[in-house]
Write an enzyme that holds these catalytic residues in place. Structure first.
Site, PDB file in Angstrom:
ATOM      1  CG  ASP A 269       0.940  -4.100  11.188  1.00 35.72           C
ATOM      2  OD1 ASP A 269       1.268  -3.119  10.504  1.00 35.72           O
ATOM      3  OD2 ASP A 269       0.736  -5.234  10.713  1.00 35.72           O
TER       4      ASP A 269
ATOM      5  CD  GLU B 285      -0.663   0.261   9.353  1.00 38.02           C
ATOM      6  OE1 GLU B 285      -0.184   0.452   8.227  1.00 38.02           O
ATOM      7  OE2 GLU B 285      -0.811  -0.878   9.830  1.00 38.02           O
TER       8      GLU B 285
END
Length: 729
Positions: free
Chosen positions: A405, A458
Site C-alpha cells: 500500500d 500501489e
C-alpha cells in the site's frame, strides 16, 4: 561478593523501578554461600525446594513485609535446580523461579537483529511457547533500547509490573525473560517505564494473536508452521499466466442477515472461496487483515502487524481460509501496509519514550493525509521488523503475494507536503533513500527466500523502474497497479457518449507506456467510496445505457494488456457506494430487480473464463508483439479495435463501440483471412443486452481496409465490446 542487598535497592525492586532484576533475583554465589532471592508480594512464606528430591532446603526471610524474600545456603550446596514453594495464606504453590534461567538471545541473533539482516526476527522476538531445562513456559523478548525498565504483565500475574521485570541486553537494546508455567491463549502486554519515567502499557509488536478492539492485549499463540509453496501456485503468479483478482474486504463481503454480524474466517472459506471459484477469479486479494483498532480504517492503520485480526476468528481459522482457497486452485494476495501506522497508545508510537519506530521530526514522521506515523526506515531494527513481517505472512500462512500500500508515500519525502513541510535527503533531493533501500531489500529477500511469491506496488506516480529488479536499479516489485489507466478510462466512461469523441485519447494513452512496467489494471475499493459513486453510478445515461456502458467497459478492460483486479460488488454492478459496515447488496440479484445485475455477473464470469481459455488475452501482456491496434483513430464513432496475440501467433480481435448507436457494416482491416467466430459479445441477451451482433461469426473479405489486404464487415452493437477468434480451417 556479599549476599546482602541494601534497602534502597530492595525498595527500587519492590516498587517496580529496578532495571537489572537478574543481578538481584534468582541464585547468586556470594562469599557467604548461595543467595536465593525472590519477589512474591502478598506471600506469607517462601521456601526453597530441591527440584529432584522435593526436599526443603531453606525458608527465605522477608524484608519488612515488602514481598522481598531472601536466604543463603551453605557453600557446599549447589541447588541450581531448585523450585520455590510459596504460601499465599489460603493456598500453597510450587513454581519455577524465572530468574534461575540464563540469557535467551544468542549472540548471532543479537548481531543480526542489530545489523538489520535477521531474516526471521519473529522467531526470536515476541512471545514463544517453549521448554527450558524441561520446564514448559514462554520466552518473551522485546526491543526497547531507551526504556529504563520493562516487565511482562498479564492475566498470569495480576497485570502487576513488579512481578516479572525483564533482563536488558544492552548490546542489542532487547529485553527478555522466560516465564515458566504460562500457556497458550493467555493475555499479556509489556509494561514499560520509558526514558521519561512514564509508565506505558504496550502490546507486543511481534504478537501472533491479539484481542479484538476495544481490548488491546496480546495473546500467547503458537508460531504457525511453515507452508510450502506449490508449483501450481507459483505458475498462477507468473507474468505469462492469466491473473484475475477479486479484491475483498472480509468484514463487508457478506454478513449474517439477522444481526448484520461478520462471517467468520471459516464461514468465509465455505462461502467466499466457492463463489470466487464459480466466478472464475484466479486470485483473491484481501484488504489488510492485520489487527487494527479502528474499523473505519479498513485495516490500513494496523497495530498488530503479525496478528490476523480477531474479528473473524483465530489464527488457525485464518489459515483454514487460505488452505481452502488453495485447495480450490485460488491464490491469496494480502494488502500489506509498511507505509504508516496509527498513534494509538498501546501500539508502536513512542514505544520506549522516544521515536523508536517512527521518525522523530513530524516533517518526516507524520502523515498529514491519514493522521498516522511513518516508520523510520533508516533504523535496522525497523527494517527487520517490516521485512521479517513480509516473509512471515508468505512462509507461515501460505500467502501467495503482497500488495504493498501507498508506495509513493514511502519513496517521496515531499509526498502530499507543501514547500517547507519536508526535509530533503542528504543530497538535497525528495527521494526517501532509506525507504527505497528497504523496499529493494524486502523484495529481493522475498525473491530469494520465497520464489514464486509476488509483490504488487500501489504506486501512484511515474517513479521509474517500480517492476525492475533491484540489481537493475529498480524497486523489485513484480507488478504495479496502473492507476493512470484506471483514472483515464473511468474519466472517459463517465462522459456522455456525445462528448467521448473529444477525449478519445483517454482510452488509447495507456498503450504509450503499457510496456514500461508489469501492470495490473485495478478497479479497486478506492474507486467506490468517498463520494466517487459506484462503478455503475459513474456510467451516464438511463438504466439500459448505464449497464451497457459498464459491460462494454469490462469487456475492454479484460482484453487490454495487464492483469485484472475488480473490487467486490463490481462483478454484479452494485448501485451504491461500498459501505464497510454492511454487506454487499446481494439482494440485487433477486429476479424482482429485472436481471440487470445478473447480466453483469454473468458477463464477469464469462470474461474470466474466456480470459483464461484464450492465451492471446494474457500470455504476452508485457511484450510489445502481444498487442496491435487495428482501429485507433475513429474519434467520431468512439470505436476501438485491436489484436491480442500469444507466443504461437494465435489472435483474438477486440472491438469496442462506446456510443449507443448500432453500427452496421463497420469495416476493419485484418491481417489474416478466414472465418471469425464471435466468442464474446457484451450486448448478448444473456447479459441483459439488446442481443445485436454478428450471428455467431463473420467471414473475411478480400477488401483492403486500414492498410491491410483483408477486412471484416461487422455489426457493432450499441455500447458493446466484441471478441472475435479466427477459426482454424
Amino acid at each position: 561478593m556479599s549476599g546482602t542487598i541494601d534497602r534502597g535497592t530492595i525498595q527500587q525492586l519492590t516498587s517496580g523501578h529496578y532495571a537489572d532484576p537478574f543481578s538481584i533475583l534468582g541464585i547468586h554465589k556470594t562469599t557467604d554461600g548461595y543467595a536465593i532471592r525472590t519477589f512474591a508480594p502478598n506471600a506469607t512464606q517462601v521456601s526453597v525446594l530441591d527440584k529432584d528430591t522435593q526436599k526443603t532446603l531453606l525458608t527465605l526471610t522477608q524484608t519488612d513485609q515488602t514481598g522481598f524474600f531472601s536466604g543463603t545456603l551453605s557453600p557446599s550446596e549447589t541447588p541450581y535446580r531448585y523450585q520455590l514453594m510459596i504460601d499465599w495464606g489460603d493456598a500453597q504453590q510450587i513454581i519455577e523461579d524465572p530468574y534461575r534461567f540464563g540469557p535467551l538471545l544468542q549472540a548471532l541473533d543479537a548481531w543480526l537483529l542489530a545489523e538489520g539482516t535477521h531474516l526471521r526476527p519473529y522467531e526470536r522476538l515476541g512471545a514463544h511457547l517453549t521448554s527450558m531445562d524441561n520446564v514448559n513456559g514462554v520466552t518473551f523478548a522485546v526491543w526497547a533500547p531507551n526504556a529504563t525498565r520493562v516487565s511482562v504483565v498479564g492475566d498470569f500475574n495480576f497485570w502487576d509490573g513488579r512481578r516479572h521485570p525483564m533482563r536488558f541486553r544492552r548490546e542489542s537494546g532487547i529485553w527478555e525473560l522466560f516465564i515458566p508455567h504460562i500457556h497458550e491463549g493467555q493475555l499479556y502486554k509489556y509494561e514499560i517505564i520509558d526514558c521519561n519515567n512514564i509508565t506505558r502499557l504496550k502490546a507486543d509488536p511481534y504478537a501472533f494473536a491479539a484481542e479484538m478492539r476495544p481490548d488491546t492485549a496480546s495473546r500467547i499463540s503458537q508460531l504457525p508452521a511453515r507452508v510450502t509453496m506449490t508449483q501450481q501456485r507459483r505458475q498462477a503468479n507468473d507474468f505469462t499466466a492469466p491473473m484475475s483478482v477479486y479484491e475483498v474486504h472480509l468484514g463487508s463481503w457478506r454478513r449474517h442477515p439477522h444481526d448484520n454480524s461478520w462471517l467468520s474466517y471459516r464461514e468465509l472459506a465455505d462461502q467466499l472461496v466457492p463463489y470466487a471459484k464459480y466466478m472464475g477469479f484466479t486470485h483473491i486479494e484481501l484488504l489488510p487483515i492485520n489487527e487494527h483498532p479502528f474499523d473505519g480504517s479498513w485495516g490500513y492503520q494496523p497495530v498488530g502487524m503479525y496478528a490476523p485480526t480477531r474479528r473473524f476468528g483465530t489464527l488457525e481459522d485464518f489459515r483454514y481460509l487460505i488452505e481452502t482457497a488453495h485447495q480450490a486452485g485460488i491464490n491469496i494476495l494480502l494488502d500489506w501496509v509498511p507505509a504508516h501506522f496509527p498513534d494509538d497508545d498501546h501500539g508502536l508510537a513512542q514505544f520506549d519514550g522516544t521515536a523508536q519506530f517512527e521518525y522523530s521530526d513530524p516533517r518526516e514522521g507524520y502523515h498529514q493525509d491519514w493522521n498516522t506515523l511513518i516508520y523510520n526506515y533508516s533504523r535496522h531494527e525497523v527494517r527487520n521488523y517490516l521485512a521479517g513481517n513480509a516473509l512471515y505472512w508468505i512462509e507461515r500462512f501460505g500467502i501467495d503475494g503482497l500488495r504493498v500500500d501507498a508506495v509513493a508515500s514511502m519513496v517521496y519525502r515531499d509526498y502530499s507536503r507543501a514547500d517547507g513541510e519536508w526535509i530533503p535527503n542528504q543530497y538535497g533531493g525528495n527521494e526517501n533513500l532509506e525507504a527505497i533501500e528497504f523496499i529493494r531489500y524486502t523484495n529481493k529477500t522475498i525473491g530469494i527466500e520465497c520464489p514464486g511469491a509476488i509483490t504488487v506496488a500501489e504506486e501512484s506516480t511515474d517513479f521509474a523502474g517500480v517492476t525492475l529488479p533491484p540489481e537493475a536499479g529498480g524497486l523489485g516489485f513484480h507488478y504495479k497497479w496502473n492507476l493512470g489507466w484506471m483514472h483515464d478510462t473511468l474519466d472517459y466512461m463517465k462522459l456522455d457518449p456525445v462528448y467521448r469523441q473529444y477525449h478519445h485519447n483517454l482510452m488509447t494513452f495507456g498503450m504509450y507506456y503499457a510496456h514500461t512496467e508489469n501492470f495490473v489494471l485495478p478497479l479497486s475499493h478506492d474507486e467506490v467510496v468517498h463520494g466517487k459513486r459506484s462503478l455503475l453510478g459513474r456510467m451516464p445515461g438511463d438504466t439500459w445505457q448505464q449497464f451497457a456502458n459498464l459491460r462494454a467497459y469490462y469487456g475492454f478492460m479484460w482484453a487490454h494488456p495487464g492483469k485484472k483486479l475488480l473490487f467486490m460488488g463490481g462483478e454484479f454492478a452494485q448501485g451504491r457506494e461500498w459501505n464497510h459496515d454492511s454487506s454487499l447488496d446481494w439482494h440485487l440479484l433477486d429476479p424482482i430487480h429485472g436481471g440487470w445485475h445478473n447480466g453483469v455477473q454473468n458477463l464477469v464470469r464469462d470474461l474470466n473464463h474466456c480470459y483464461q481459455q484464450q492465451s492471446p488475452l494474457y500470455q504476452l501482456d508485457y511484450a510489445e508483439n502481444g498487442f496491435e491496434w487495428l482501429v485507433v483513430d475513429d474519434h467520431q464513432n468512439s470505436v476501438f479495435a485491436f489484436i491480442r496475440r500469444d507466443q504461437s501467433g494465435n489472435e483474438v480481435i477486440v472491438i469496442s463501440n462506446f456510443t449507443p448507436v448500432l453500427r452496421e457494416n463497420y469495416r476493419i482491416g485484418i491481417n489474416l483471412p478466414g472465418h471469425y467466430k464471435e466468442i464474446l459479445n457484451t450486448d448478448s441477451e444473456y447479459y441483459h443486452g439488446s442481443n445485436a451482433g454478428n450471428l455467431g461469426g463473420v467471414d473475411s473479405e478480400a477488401i483492403p481496409s486500414h492498410h491491410r489486404a483483408y477486412s471484416l464487415s461487422l455489426v457493432l452493437p450499441p455500447l458493446s465490446t466484441l471478441y472475435l477468434q479466427r477459426e482454424a480451417k
